[in-house]
Design a protein around this motif. Structure first.
Motif, short mmCIF file in Angstrom:
data_model
loop_
_atom_site.label_atom_id
_atom_site.label_comp_id
_atom_site.label_asym_id
_atom_site.label_seq_id
_atom_site.Cartn_x
_atom_site.Cartn_y
_atom_site.Cartn_z
N VAL A 25 14.28 -36.58 -47.06
CA VAL A 25 14.41 -35.29 -47.73
C VAL A 25 15.77 -35.24 -48.42
O VAL A 25 16.79 -35.54 -47.80
CB VAL A 25 14.30 -34.13 -46.71
N ARG A 26 15.75 -34.90 -49.70
CA ARG A 26 16.99 -34.63 -50.43
C ARG A 26 17.03 -33.13 -50.68
O ARG A 26 16.15 -32.59 -51.36
CB ARG A 26 16.99 -35.40 -51.75
N ASN A 27 18.01 -32.46 -50.13
CA ASN A 27 18.05 -31.00 -50.11
C ASN A 27 19.34 -30.49 -50.73
O ASN A 27 20.43 -30.87 -50.30
CB ASN A 27 17.92 -30.53 -48.65
N TYR A 28 19.22 -29.65 -51.75
CA TYR A 28 20.39 -28.95 -52.29
C TYR A 28 20.33 -27.50 -51.88
O TYR A 28 19.29 -26.84 -52.01
CB TYR A 28 20.47 -29.03 -53.83
N MET B 186 23.11 -24.72 -59.74
CA MET B 186 23.39 -23.29 -59.70
C MET B 186 22.15 -22.40 -59.86
O MET B 186 22.10 -21.31 -59.30
CB MET B 186 24.46 -22.94 -60.73
N PRO B 187 21.09 -22.82 -60.58
CA PRO B 187 19.90 -21.97 -60.66
C PRO B 187 19.19 -21.75 -59.32
O PRO B 187 18.41 -20.80 -59.19
CB PRO B 187 19.00 -22.71 -61.65
N GLY B 188 19.39 -22.62 -58.32
CA GLY B 188 18.73 -22.38 -57.05
C GLY B 188 18.52 -23.64 -56.23
O GLY B 188 18.64 -24.76 -56.72
N ASP C 41 12.54 -22.75 -53.76
CA ASP C 41 12.44 -21.48 -53.06
C ASP C 41 13.29 -20.46 -53.81
O ASP C 41 14.47 -20.70 -54.05
CB ASP C 41 12.94 -21.65 -51.62
N SER C 42 12.69 -19.33 -54.17
CA SER C 42 13.43 -18.30 -54.89
C SER C 42 12.86 -16.93 -54.57
O SER C 42 11.85 -16.80 -53.88
CB SER C 42 13.35 -18.55 -56.41
N MET C 43 13.51 -15.88 -55.07
CA MET C 43 13.03 -14.52 -54.87
C MET C 43 11.64 -14.32 -55.48
O MET C 43 10.87 -13.47 -55.05
CB MET C 43 14.00 -13.52 -55.49
N MET D 275 16.66 -36.51 -60.76
CA MET D 275 17.83 -36.73 -61.62
C MET D 275 18.87 -35.63 -61.41
O MET D 275 20.08 -35.90 -61.36
CB MET D 275 17.40 -36.80 -63.09
N ILE D 276 18.41 -34.38 -61.27
CA ILE D 276 19.34 -33.29 -60.99
C ILE D 276 20.08 -33.55 -59.70
O ILE D 276 21.30 -33.33 -59.60
CB ILE D 276 18.58 -31.94 -60.92
#
Length: 288
Positions: free
Chosen positions: A116-119, A222-224, A243-245, A262-263
């Motif tokens: 898992v790559r998690n930001y 920064m977007p999420g 995952d977002s509002m 890539m991000i």
């Protein structure tokens, strides 16, 4: 209502079975409507089977394999076994009525992932949260939740972490924005305990932790927050979860997976090295 399939959160194997059945129907040159008319299986049920929303009972699966002309016994046995192995995690069943479907789906995929790559921009990743931190986060994020709902989510979050302790542990590469270190979730004591837990976790060979410092300025995360996961079997393609509002979203297209991968590489480059990141975390813990 057709009772030949039972609803459950998708698992990796159920996702693979759905893809196999879609491919077999396409190769047979049949529409769902034609299959329904010729087998008696409800069209809506076929759709749910092919989109990994339900697991077909054995008699339904056999009927589909017969219709699609799958006569090779090894191939039939392989697909029947895949369906049998696609059952959801047993420990999740008591929480089925309390947790959102998308979250259940995420947990099922995570449990079978190889890495898992998690930001995360604002939180410590769930797989690394202490129980006290998790409780404070869930209470803050879900202000209308009752005590039992909060406890259920805390229990689930803690149980998810077993994937990091199994015989072949999940490989986790987590990148955090420095903001996650400075938001004092649960108070100084809870936050200090959480930061110390991060330091211990990062000592494990299957966990890599990086922090993007404030001075890095604007960056692609920064977007999420998001997760990119891959699986042990090459037949199971990588998956992206955001995952977002506005809600949770799973992305499976190759182009989307490549874009998020890539991000994540850009975020790794913007972050401090794992060693320097631990120095940052230790310094923040001493401040508390």
């Amino acid at each position: 209502m057709d009772l030949s399939a039972r609803r459950q959160p998708p698992t990796v194997r159920l996702r693979r079975l759905a893809g196999e059945l879609r491919g077999l129907r396409s190769a047979a040159g049949l529409t769902r409507e034609e299959v329904s008319a010729q087998t008696g299986i409800n069209v809506a049920t076929l759709y749910r089977i092919e989109t990994a929303k339900v697991r077909p009972q054995k008699r339904t699966l056999i009927a589909l394999l017969d219709k699609y002309g799958v006569t090779d016994e090894d191939r039939r046995s392989e697909l029947v076994a895949l369906s049998r192995q696609a059952a959801q995690l047993g420990w999740l069943q008591p929480y089925e009525s309390e947790l959102p479907e998308q979250y259940m789906t995420y947990i099922s995929f995570e449990a079978e992932a190889r890495s898992v790559r998690n930001y995360e921009g604002l939180f410590v990743p769930g797989l690394l949260q202490t129980e006290a931190y998790a409780r404070a986060v869930i209470t803050g994020v879900l202000p209308l939740a009752g005590q039992q709902q909060i406890q259920d989510r805390v229990d689930v979050r803690v149980q998810r972490q077993a994937s990091l302790r199994r015989k072949t542990p999940l490989r986790l590469w987590a990148v955090l924005d420095e903001a996650a270190l400075h938001r004092t979730v649960g108070g100084p004591g809870v936050m200090k305990e959480q930061l110390e837990q991060l330091i211990r976790a990062a000592e494990e060979p299957h966990v890599t932790l990086q922090v993007i410092p404030f001075e890095a300025g604007a960056h692609p995360g920064m977007p999420g927050s998001f997760v990119v996961m891959d699986f042990p079997d090459p037949a199971d393609p990588d998956l992206v979860y955001t995952d977002s509002m506005a809600g949770d979203l799973f992305l499976e297209r190759d182009a989307d997976v490549r874009r998020y991968a890539m991000i994540f590489q850009h975020l790794q480059a913007a972050a401090r090295s794992p060693a320097d990141s631990l120095t940052m975390i230790s310094a923040r813990a001493r401040e508390l």
